[in-house]
Design an enzyme around this catalytic site. Structure first.
Site, short mmCIF file in Angstrom:
data_model
loop_
_atom_site.label_atom_id
_atom_site.label_comp_id
_atom_site.label_asym_id
_atom_site.label_seq_id
_atom_site.Cartn_x
_atom_site.Cartn_y
_atom_site.Cartn_z
N CYS A 1 -22.26 96.12 15.61
CA CYS A 1 -22.95 95.41 14.55
C CYS A 1 -23.96 96.32 13.87
CB CYS A 1 -23.70 94.18 15.08
SG CYS A 1 -22.67 92.98 15.92
N GLY B 1 -19.70 97.24 11.22
CA GLY B 1 -19.09 95.95 11.46
C GLY B 1 -18.38 95.45 10.22
N TYR C 1 -19.73 109.80 16.64
CA TYR C 1 -18.82 109.03 15.82
C TYR C 1 -19.44 107.85 15.08
CZ TYR C 1 -14.98 105.85 14.61
OH TYR C 1 -14.15 105.01 13.95
N ASN D 1 -27.69 93.62 17.42
CA ASN D 1 -26.73 94.71 17.62
C ASN D 1 -26.82 95.14 19.07
OD1 ASN D 1 -26.92 98.26 17.00
ND2 ASN D 1 -25.10 97.08 17.45
N GLY D 2 -25.70 95.12 19.78
CA GLY D 2 -25.69 95.57 21.17
C GLY D 2 -25.02 94.56 22.07
#
Length: 508
Positions: free
Chosen positions: A28, A54, A279, A134-135
């Site tokens: 996210c 996302g 990445y 996020n996570g």
């Protein structure tokens, strides 16, 4: 972020994404702004910049002044990309207010459902409250079971909603007190943005695994708006100035009075996710004070020093392999060539009806540039090998374009362990590096030679002499199996065989 469906047995929750491009995926992106008259527009632009984090769904909740000490909240959430959702006429204009938070979601377990799209919203005694995440929370399922037994009624299937219920059951007086009590009960890797009572709140996990940055933007009237975002590229798109990274375990509160910093959790040594540099993050971002592009280029240089190959051209697997390939070419003295061209106008590979057509699916995204390949010994540089399916098709395509030899070099160590901290990875047994040696992997994907950067080489590229096993700088669990945060839900599932499917429930 973890997703469980109360209407579906845990053992039946499977990965339906297909992993068509055979890559790991970030989960996210989050964005928050306070003090801007067009806060929702700023959030929409920020989410555009964070689209790579996302692509399944997105949402924005804005906050508008009302009479007295009350505020009106406006929300729009939808499945799909930011451009398809917030570029529609009138959508952003309807999100009134001087503060807003936004969220991009990448979901891979079960069907994507609108009820899981964030930011989530709830009405508390103190008023409205919105939150995006996020996570991944590694004890979310355990907390959820406890909360359900105490009478909580969950409306979504994301681990993020656990935080809302923890706040609802808190006896703390203020919003901040309730949030502090809630985050002290959770485990995992996370960056949170939340909004309530004329404030935007951002929190980063105690190890700083997931990224979160702070910025400032001058408004048309000359006042100052404060910004939080997953990456600096989201600041750049709106012309904001980067101030600093939010510290591990820090909570920042954005109000009309400025930025207030709190440290509700005991400080720990940072273990930032090293795969952000390899990445996940955009190459034009800077994380932890380091250029992502420069880091990838240096990783490529170190890879060339460790694993040279007799070659006539260094060719990146686009787009993520480009900076590392530039570094590899510069260090090796072999020309850098765009031997594979990416089509940027396709989404996921569709599911084709026959094996013959399905095998051509990789050409929807990549095509060999024959003039740069034919008759040459080539080095293909990519960031990772997960299942190996796309690597094999890329190699076949390059050989069909006339390459005399194909050597592959990977700018990360072998990915042999799943991530439980907010990264979409297959089950351990599906990872090629878990089942095969490097030599076996080379044979499986059809290359003349294959080499990965070593874990010490990766640390050297990041400015350290080597990885200190007793005191590593980064979270590198996907390479080493060294998980710095407890895996409570996974361990519970291992102790209870009937919950064994829970080990796969680690995505939003």
């Amino acid at each position: 972020m973890l997703t469980t469906d109360p209407f579906q047995p845990i053992a039946d929750i499977t990965d339906e994404s297909g992993h068509d491009d055979d890559k790991l995926h970030e989960e996210c992106g989050v964005f928050g702004v306070h003090g801007h008259p067009e806060a929702a527009a700023m959030a929409a632009l920020g989410l555009h910049a964070l689209q790579h984090r996302g692509q399944e769904a997105c949402g924005i909740v804005s906050m508008e002044d009302a009479a007295g000490d009350s505020f009106h909240f406006h929300a729009h959430r939808a499945l799909g990309h930011v451009g398809d959702t917030f570029d529609a006429p009138g959508v952003v204009n309807a999100l009134l207010g001087h503060a807003a938070i936004g969220h991009n979601r990448y979901a891979t377990t079960g069907a994507t459902r609108l009820r899981n799209v964030q930011p989530l919203f709830a009405d508390f005694e103190f008023g409205g409250f919105a939150i995006g995440h996020n996570g991944n929370l590694t004890n979310a399922y355990q907390l959820r079971r406890q909360l359900v037994r105490r009478g909580s009624l969950f409306q979504s299937t994301t681990d993020t909603e656990v935080l809302i219920h923890l706040m609802a059951t808190s006896l703390g007086g203020s919003v901040i007190d309730k949030m502090v009590e809630a985050v002290r009960q959770i485990e995992g890797a996370y960056s949170l943005v939340a909004m309530a009572k004329d404030m935007v709140i951002a929190i980063r996990d105690p190890l700083g695994v997931r990224p979160l940055v702070l910025g400032v933007l001058e408004t048309p009237s000359g006042s100052t708006a404060n910004i939080v975002a997953s990456e600096t590229c989201a600041l750049d798109i709106i012309g904001a100035t980067y101030i600093r990274d939010i510290e591990p375990g820090e909570m920042v509160v954005l109000t009309a009075d400025g930025v207030k910093s709190l440290h509700p959790m005991a400080p720990k040594k940072s273990r930032f996710c090293v795969f952000e540099y390899i990445y996940f993050a955009r190459p034009d971002s800077a994380l932890e004070g380091r250029s992502v592009y420069a880091a990838r280029r240096e990783i490529g240089r170190e890879l060339a020093r460790e694993s040279p190959a007799p070659s006539d051209a260094v060719i990146p697997v686009p787009d993520s392999g480009v900076p590392a390939a530039i570094g590899y070419a510069a260090e090796s003295g072999v020309p850098f060539e765009l031997g594979i061209i990416r089509n940027h106008y396709v989404g996921r590979t569709f599911i084709e009806p026959t094996d013959q057509i399905r095998n051509l699916g990789v050409r929807l995204k990549h095509n060999a540039n024959r003039s740069m390949i034919e008759g040459k010994r080539v080095v293909l540089v990519d960031d990772s090998i997960v299942r190996g399916t796309t690597s094999r098709k890329i190699v076949q395509m390059v050989r069909q374009a006339g390459a005399r030899e194909v050597h592959m070099r990977i700018s990360s160590p072998p990915t042999a362990h799943p991530c439980f901290y907010g990264i979409d990875t297959p089950a351990k047994e599906e990872l090629l590096a878990d089942r095969m040696s490097v030599e076996e992997m080379a044979e499986a994907i059809g290359v003349d030679s294959l080499a990965f950067i070593s874990i010490d080489g990766l640390y050297r590229a990041m400015g350290e002499a080597r990885r200190d096993p007793a005191n590593p700088t980064f979270c590198d669990a996907c390479f080493t199996g060294d998980y710095p945060i407890g895996l409570t839900d996974r361990d519970d599932a291992e102790r209870q065989p009937e919950l064994s499917g829970l080990t796969e429930v680690r995505r939003p």
